[in-house]
Design an enzyme around this catalytic site. Structure first.
Site, PDB file in Angstrom:
ATOM      1  N   LYS A   9       0.829  -1.200   0.000  1.00 46.35           N
ATOM      2  CA  LYS A   9       0.000   0.000   0.000  1.00 46.35           C
ATOM      3  C   LYS A   9       0.873   1.263   0.000  1.00 46.35           C
ATOM      4  O   LYS A   9       2.096   1.183   0.161  1.00 46.35           O
ATOM      5  CB  LYS A   9      -0.923  -0.048   1.227  1.00 46.35           C
ATOM      6  N   TYR A  49     -12.594  -2.285  -2.328  1.00 45.88           N
ATOM      7  CA  TYR A  49     -13.031  -2.215  -0.931  1.00 45.88           C
ATOM      8  C   TYR A  49     -14.553  -2.121  -0.796  1.00 45.88           C
ATOM      9  O   TYR A  49     -15.059  -1.651   0.238  1.00 45.88           O
ATOM     10  CB  TYR A  49     -12.355  -1.036  -0.224  1.00 45.88           C
ATOM     11  N   PHE A  57     -14.644   3.610   8.775  1.00 52.60           N
ATOM     12  CA  PHE A  57     -13.290   3.852   8.277  1.00 52.60           C
ATOM     13  C   PHE A  57     -13.204   3.858   6.751  1.00 52.60           C
ATOM     14  O   PHE A  57     -12.132   4.054   6.186  1.00 52.60           O
ATOM     15  CB  PHE A  57     -12.321   2.803   8.838  1.00 52.60           C
ATOM     16  N   ARG A 102       3.413  -6.646   9.466  1.00 57.32           N
ATOM     17  CA  ARG A 102       2.676  -5.596  10.163  1.00 57.32           C
ATOM     18  C   ARG A 102       3.198  -5.407  11.580  1.00 57.32           C
ATOM     19  O   ARG A 102       3.218  -4.293  12.104  1.00 57.32           O
ATOM     20  CB  ARG A 102       1.177  -5.909  10.144  1.00 57.32           C
ATOM     21  N   ASN A 112      -1.359  -0.049   7.543  1.00 59.88           N
ATOM     22  CA  ASN A 112      -0.860  -1.398   7.819  1.00 59.88           C
ATOM     23  C   ASN A 112      -0.150  -2.061   6.644  1.00 59.88           C
ATOM     24  O   ASN A 112      -0.077  -3.287   6.551  1.00 59.88           O
ATOM     25  CB  ASN A 112      -1.973  -2.275   8.414  1.00 59.88           C
ATOM     26  N   HIS A 115      -1.825  -5.503   1.604  1.00 56.76           N
ATOM     27  CA  HIS A 115      -3.112  -6.177   1.457  1.00 56.76           C
ATOM     28  C   HIS A 115      -2.852  -7.586   0.948  1.00 56.76           C
ATOM     29  O   HIS A 115      -2.000  -7.782   0.080  1.00 56.76           O
ATOM     30  CB  HIS A 115      -4.002  -5.443   0.446  1.00 56.76           C
ATOM     31  N   GLU A 126     -10.053 -10.952  -6.891  1.00 52.73           N
ATOM     32  CA  GLU A 126      -9.190  -9.766  -6.817  1.00 52.73           C
ATOM     33  C   GLU A 126      -8.131  -9.773  -7.910  1.00 52.73           C
ATOM     34  O   GLU A 126      -7.806  -8.725  -8.461  1.00 52.73           O
ATOM     35  CB  GLU A 126      -8.539  -9.683  -5.429  1.00 52.73           C
TER      36      GLU A 126
HETATM   37  P1  DAT Z   1      -7.187  -6.929   5.971  1.00 53.49           P
HETATM   38  O1  DAT Z   1      -6.490  -5.820   5.234  1.00 53.49           O
HETATM   39  O2  DAT Z   1      -6.313  -7.507   7.050  1.00 53.49           O
HETATM   40  O3  DAT Z   1      -7.771  -7.981   5.067  1.00 53.49           O
HETATM   41  P2  DAT Z   1      -9.923  -5.970   6.325  1.00 53.49           P
HETATM   42  O4  DAT Z   1     -10.236  -6.575   4.999  1.00 53.49           O
HETATM   43  O5  DAT Z   1     -10.798  -6.307   7.483  1.00 53.49           O
HETATM   44  O6  DAT Z   1      -8.413  -6.260   6.763  1.00 53.49           O
HETATM   45  O7  DAT Z   1      -9.952  -4.383   6.190  1.00 53.49           O
HETATM   46  C1  DAT Z   1      -9.349  -3.774   5.050  1.00 53.49           C
HETATM   47  C2  DAT Z   1      -8.550  -2.586   5.502  1.00 53.49           C
HETATM   48  O8  DAT Z   1      -9.413  -1.634   6.091  1.00 53.49           O
HETATM   49  C3  DAT Z   1      -7.509  -2.909   6.579  1.00 53.49           C
HETATM   50  O9  DAT Z   1      -6.297  -3.363   6.055  1.00 53.49           O
HETATM   51  C4  DAT Z   1      -7.368  -1.590   7.247  1.00 53.49           C
HETATM   52  C5  DAT Z   1      -8.735  -0.988   7.159  1.00 53.49           C
HETATM   53  N1  DAT Z   1      -9.507  -1.252   8.391  1.00 53.49           N
HETATM   54  C6  DAT Z   1     -10.119  -2.388   8.739  1.00 53.49           C
HETATM   55  N2  DAT Z   1     -10.728  -2.282   9.935  1.00 53.49           N
HETATM   56  C7  DAT Z   1     -10.486  -1.016  10.340  1.00 53.49           C
HETATM   57  C8  DAT Z   1     -10.843  -0.269  11.494  1.00 53.49           C
HETATM   58  N3  DAT Z   1     -11.568  -0.808  12.472  1.00 53.49           N
HETATM   59  N4  DAT Z   1     -10.411   1.017  11.573  1.00 53.49           N
HETATM   60  C9  DAT Z   1      -9.668   1.571  10.598  1.00 53.49           C
HETATM   61  N5  DAT Z   1      -9.305   0.922   9.465  1.00 53.49           N
HETATM   62  C10 DAT Z   1      -9.703  -0.352   9.349  1.00 53.49           C
HETATM   63 MG    MG Z   2      -9.334  -7.874   3.737  1.00 57.06          MG
END
Ligand code: DAT
Ligand code: MG
Length: 149
Positions: A9, A49, A57, A102, A112, A115, A126
């Site tokens: 990212k 997304y 968020f 991470r 973080n 992805h 994807e």
């Molecule tokens: P991942 O990237 O581990 O698959 P995810 O798909 O649940 O996680 O969420 C996508 C992204 O969204 C994640 O990398 C960071 C952001 N994100 C997720 N939960 C969040 C939260 N509670 N607050 C802020 N950003 C968040």
């Molecule tokens: Mg995810």
């Protein structure tokens, strides 16, 4: 062979961590299938997304992923999805296992670094979203029999 989308990212790109991410995935034994460096359009960000639309968020997430270039890659291997997510660590860096990317390089969930697709089915979807089929390289490494049983 299972495929997974991997993104370094914008924070990872800005911090010079593309090489570190690639190095760890190579070291793990995963095989690179495709790679490109790009600015993410609003449309691609929103499709990628879409599942998070409406969450508190979401707007920040879209701003983050479109804020600077990303390195997009496809990696393959047995259990590539699980292996990549393990190497990346949990979504929240402070919950990520020591030694994971991470854990080692991040502090905040909104910065973080990487992805990785969260299931083999989403890996397929994807990869289709981010790459044209002719961008995927089918190849073999001489070490494959020593990594893939
Ligand atoms: P991942 O990237 O581990 O698959 P995810 O798909 O649940 O996680 O969420 C996508 C992204 O969204 C994640 O990398 C960071 C952001 N994100 C997720 N939960 C969040 C939260 N509670 N607050 C802020 N950003 C968040
Ligand atoms: Mg995810």
């Amino acid at each position: 062979m299972e495929h997974t989308l991997v993104l370094v990212k914008p924070d990872g790109v800005q911090r010079g961590l593309i090489g570190e991410v690639i190095s760890r995935l190579e070291r793990r034994g995963l095989r690179l299938v495709a790679a490109k460096f790009l600015n993410v359009s609003q449309e691609l960000a929103e499709t990628h997304y879409a599942i998070h639309k409406g969450k508190p968020f979401y707007d920040g997430l879209i701003r983050y992923i479109t804020s600077a270039p990303v390195m997009a890659m496809v990696w393959e291997g047995p259990n590539a999805v699980a292996a990549v997510r393990q190497t990346m660590g949990s979504t929240r860096p402070t919950e990520a296992a020591p030694g994971s990317l991470r854990h080692d390089y991040a502090l905040e969930v909104g910065r973080n670094l990487t992805h990785g697709s969260d299931s083999p089915e989403n890996g397929v979807k994807e990869v289709e979203l981010w790459f044209h089929p002719d961008e995927l390289v089918s190849w073999e490494r001489s070490v494959d029999p020593w990594i893939f049983e």
